[in-house]
Design a protein around this motif. Structure first.
Motif, short mmCIF file in Angstrom:
data_model
loop_
_atom_site.label_atom_id
_atom_site.label_comp_id
_atom_site.label_asym_id
_atom_site.label_seq_id
_atom_site.Cartn_x
_atom_site.Cartn_y
_atom_site.Cartn_z
N VAL A 214 0.93 -1.06 0.10
CA VAL A 214 0.08 0.46 0.16
C VAL A 214 0.95 1.06 -0.07
CG1 VAL A 214 -2.11 1.80 1.77
CG2 VAL A 214 -2.26 -0.86 0.85
N ALA A 215 2.27 1.33 1.12
CA ALA A 215 2.44 2.73 0.86
C ALA A 215 3.93 2.66 -0.34
CB ALA A 215 3.73 1.88 2.04
N GLY A 216 3.94 1.42 -1.16
CA GLY A 216 4.32 1.78 -2.67
C GLY A 216 3.39 2.47 -3.52
N LEU A 217 1.92 1.73 -3.35
CA LEU A 217 0.96 2.34 -4.53
C LEU A 217 0.98 3.81 -4.46
CD1 LEU A 217 -1.05 -1.27 -4.44
CD2 LEU A 217 -0.24 0.27 -6.46
N VAL A 218 1.04 4.26 -3.11
CA VAL A 218 0.99 5.54 -2.54
C VAL A 218 1.74 6.41 -3.48
CG1 VAL A 218 0.07 7.56 -0.62
CG2 VAL A 218 -0.95 5.20 -0.90
N GLU A 219 2.66 6.16 -2.90
CA GLU A 219 4.22 6.79 -3.71
C GLU A 219 4.15 7.02 -4.91
OE1 GLU A 219 7.96 4.81 -3.36
OE2 GLU A 219 7.37 4.72 -0.57
N ILE A 220 3.74 5.63 -5.65
CA ILE A 220 3.42 5.72 -7.22
C ILE A 220 2.56 7.02 -7.63
CG2 ILE A 220 2.92 4.33 -9.16
CD1 ILE A 220 4.68 2.06 -7.90
N ALA A 221 0.75 6.43 -6.99
CA ALA A 221 -0.05 7.75 -6.83
C ALA A 221 0.14 9.08 -7.19
CB ALA A 221 -1.20 6.95 -6.47
N THR A 222 1.30 9.01 -6.14
CA THR A 222 0.87 10.53 -5.33
C THR A 222 1.99 11.79 -6.67
OG1 THR A 222 2.60 9.76 -4.08
CG2 THR A 222 0.36 11.16 -3.20
N ASP A 223 3.09 10.75 -7.34
CA ASP A 223 3.84 11.78 -8.70
C ASP A 223 3.30 11.21 -9.33
OD1 ASP A 223 5.90 11.95 -10.07
OD2 ASP A 223 7.32 9.85 -9.55
N ARG A 338 13.73 4.70 -13.56
CA ARG A 338 15.23 5.68 -13.14
C ARG A 338 14.01 7.07 -12.00
NH1 ARG A 338 19.18 7.33 -16.67
NH2 ARG A 338 19.55 5.23 -18.53
N ALA A 339 12.78 6.75 -12.27
CA ALA A 339 12.30 7.71 -11.37
C ALA A 339 11.80 7.30 -9.72
CB ALA A 339 11.17 8.30 -11.97
N THR A 340 12.29 5.60 -9.95
CA THR A 340 11.92 5.16 -8.62
C THR A 340 13.12 5.48 -7.24
OG1 THR A 340 10.80 3.97 -9.17
CG2 THR A 340 11.20 3.08 -7.57
N PRO A 341 13.64 5.29 -6.32
CA PRO A 341 14.46 5.56 -5.45
C PRO A 341 14.61 4.10 -5.19
CG PRO A 341 12.52 7.25 -4.72
CD PRO A 341 11.75 6.23 -5.95
N ASP A 342 16.19 4.02 -4.84
CA ASP A 342 16.90 2.98 -4.49
C ASP A 342 16.05 1.83 -3.00
OD1 ASP A 342 18.55 0.93 -5.31
OD2 ASP A 342 19.13 0.91 -3.22
N ALA A 343 15.34 2.38 -2.25
CA ALA A 343 14.97 1.61 -1.07
C ALA A 343 13.86 1.09 -2.43
CB ALA A 343 14.74 2.49 -0.15
N GLY A 344 13.12 -0.03 -1.71
CA GLY A 344 12.43 -0.83 -1.88
C GLY A 344 11.79 -0.40 -3.56
N ARG A 345 12.50 -0.76 -4.71
CA ARG A 345 12.42 -0.77 -5.48
C ARG A 345 12.13 -1.93 -6.17
NH1 ARG A 345 17.60 0.75 -8.83
NH2 ARG A 345 16.88 2.69 -7.94
N GLY A 346 12.63 -2.75 -5.42
CA GLY A 346 12.08 -4.37 -5.91
C GLY A 346 10.67 -4.80 -5.78
N ARG A 347 10.24 -4.12 -4.55
CA ARG A 347 9.02 -4.14 -4.71
C ARG A 347 8.16 -2.93 -5.58
NH1 ARG A 347 7.08 -0.40 1.09
NH2 ARG A 347 7.96 0.50 -0.40
N ALA A 348 8.20 -1.74 -5.71
CA ALA A 348 7.63 -1.14 -6.70
C ALA A 348 7.69 -1.27 -8.24
CB ALA A 348 8.35 0.71 -6.57
#
Length: 416
Positions: A214-223, A338-348
């Motif tokens: 959910v945290a990963g989806l929120v990060e994507i949805a707000t970008d 390229r737009a995704t930070p390294d932390a949590g990249r696998g999940r994203a």
């Protein structure tokens, strides 16, 4: 490839290993898809059942992405890939048992697809570690070209193999490909520590489970930029419908299993050409601006199937659609990573990739319903029209997000 600089990625030993392992499993997957299409359609005579089975090679990935992609950030990524490959080898080999009921076949297929989610996430997160800087984008293009070539070989040879041997033989070939992939990764990929557990970093496990997703989806949805790129990438599912309908479409043309493989190979062949032409001849600063245009245009050739073209023209139309859809998908994938930070990249990566796979499953299921209600050619045309219309909205969202992200400099921005 060497002239364009793409061949430089093969100087990296680990890239060669991961790349080769992926080719093994991709070829095996296409053999299995042809086998399942022929097996299920032969047993039931139903286009709906054929597409239901094909959808099961995609749809459960949504659940896998939600529940399992975080494993790529919680455990060593090499081990995640190996365990996933070995488990899938056993399950696919079980699917080859003669006379296995359709419900059991579908259940095993769901498990195989679920296990593909952590593998995809771990592999996608490893590539930026293996290929640094500009090598990453080149590696992504090489991987797209070669994986589509492998699909082409798998589909084309799969039809001949199923016609000459049996669907069970093709499924066993898929099981062997997973085992070979696990062996190659075990021998050739560096055993890196779990993400976040390095000696000079705090031992902090990533947020896992549903809360982490959910945290990963929120990060994507707000970008806005990543949100638009993901939306366009997920719409590619409508352009996969022809592959799922290859068996009933071939039957509509009065052809046999060998033609099923040729029809399934048309999209990968177009994809190979599309990826190469896009990277080789389109300037880096122009690629991002073409994403929306190419996404819309990819549906037009499929719409023309409404006029009931013959086999030769159908192959051309499906190939052109594959060429255009792969070109825009390649750019959306590169831009997203390229737009995704390294932390949590696998999940994203896992969530985004699983969404692509799940959208393909949903679209081909709709295609099967349309084919049973009307006919395969009409279903393909409607799928193309839906994809093109929805892509218009995605194209507008991407244009607005891209302009907002880099006002006044967008024209000189390198490929994202």
């Amino acid at each position: 490839m060497a002239g364009s600089g793409l061949g430089s990625v093969f100087r990296v030993p680990e890239f060669r290993i991961v790349w080769g392992a992926e080719l093994f499993s991709v070829v095996g997957d296409q053999l299995a898809r042809v086998a399942l299409a022929v097996l299920v359609y032969g047993r039931t005579g139903s286009a709906l059942w054929a597409t239901v089975t094909y959808a099961l090679t995609f749809l459960p990935a949504l659940l896998g992405g939600v529940l399992l992609s975080g494993l790529a950030d919680r455990y060593r990524r090499r081990e995640v890939m190996i365990v996933s490959d070995l488990a899938r080898a056993v399950l696919v080999a079980t699917m080859a048992i003669p006379g296995l009921p359709l419900w059991a076949l579908c259940g095993l297929l769901v498990a195989v697809v679920l296990l593909g989610s952590p593998h995809t996430a771990a592999q996608g997160a490893l590539y930026p570690e293996i290929l640094r800087g500009e090598l990453y984008e080149r590696g992504l293009a090489v991987r797209q070209i070669t994986s589509q070539t492998a699909q082409l070989v798998g589909f084309a040879s799969g039809g001949l193999l199923v016609a000459a041997v049996s669907p069970a033989g093709a499924l066993l070939g898929n099981a062997v490909s997973f085992a070979l992939s696990a062996l190659v990764v075990r021998l050739g990929v560096k055993d890196r520590p779990r993400p976040g557990s390095a000696a000079d970093a705090p031992a902090e496990a990533p947020v896992g489970g549903l809360r982490g997703v959910v945290a990963g989806l929120v990060e994507i949805a707000t970008d806005p930029r990543r949100r638009a790129l993901v939306a366009l990438a997920w719409l590619v599912g409508w352009y996969v419908v022809p592959e799922a309908l290859a068996a009933p479409y071939a039957d509509q043309l009065g052809a046999g299993p060998a033609v099923v493989g040729l029809l399934m190979a048309a999209d990968p062949l177009g994809s190979v050409l599309g990826a190469w032409l896009f990277v080789r001849f389109v300037p880096a600063a122009t690629r991002a601006r073409l994403v929306g245009v190419l996404a819309v245009a990819a549906g037009v050739p499929l719409v023309l199937c409404a006029f009931r073209p013959g086999l030769a023209l159908t192959l051309v139309l499906w190939g052109v659609s594959g060429m255009l859809s792969t070109a825009y998908l390649l750019q959306t994938q590169a831009g997203f990573v390229r737009a995704t930070p390294d932390a949590g990249r696998g999940r994203a990566i896992g969530v985004a990739a699983s969404g692509i796979i799940a959208s393909q499953g949903g679209a081909v299921l709709v295609g099967g319903l349309l084919a049973d209600a009307w006919d395969p050619a009409t279903a393909v045309a409607v799928a193309g029209a839906i994809g093109a219309v929805l892509s218009v909205g995605g194209a507008v969202a991407w244009h607005r997000a891209d302009v907002t992200a880099s006002p006044g400099t967008r024209r000189s921005t390198p490929a994202r």
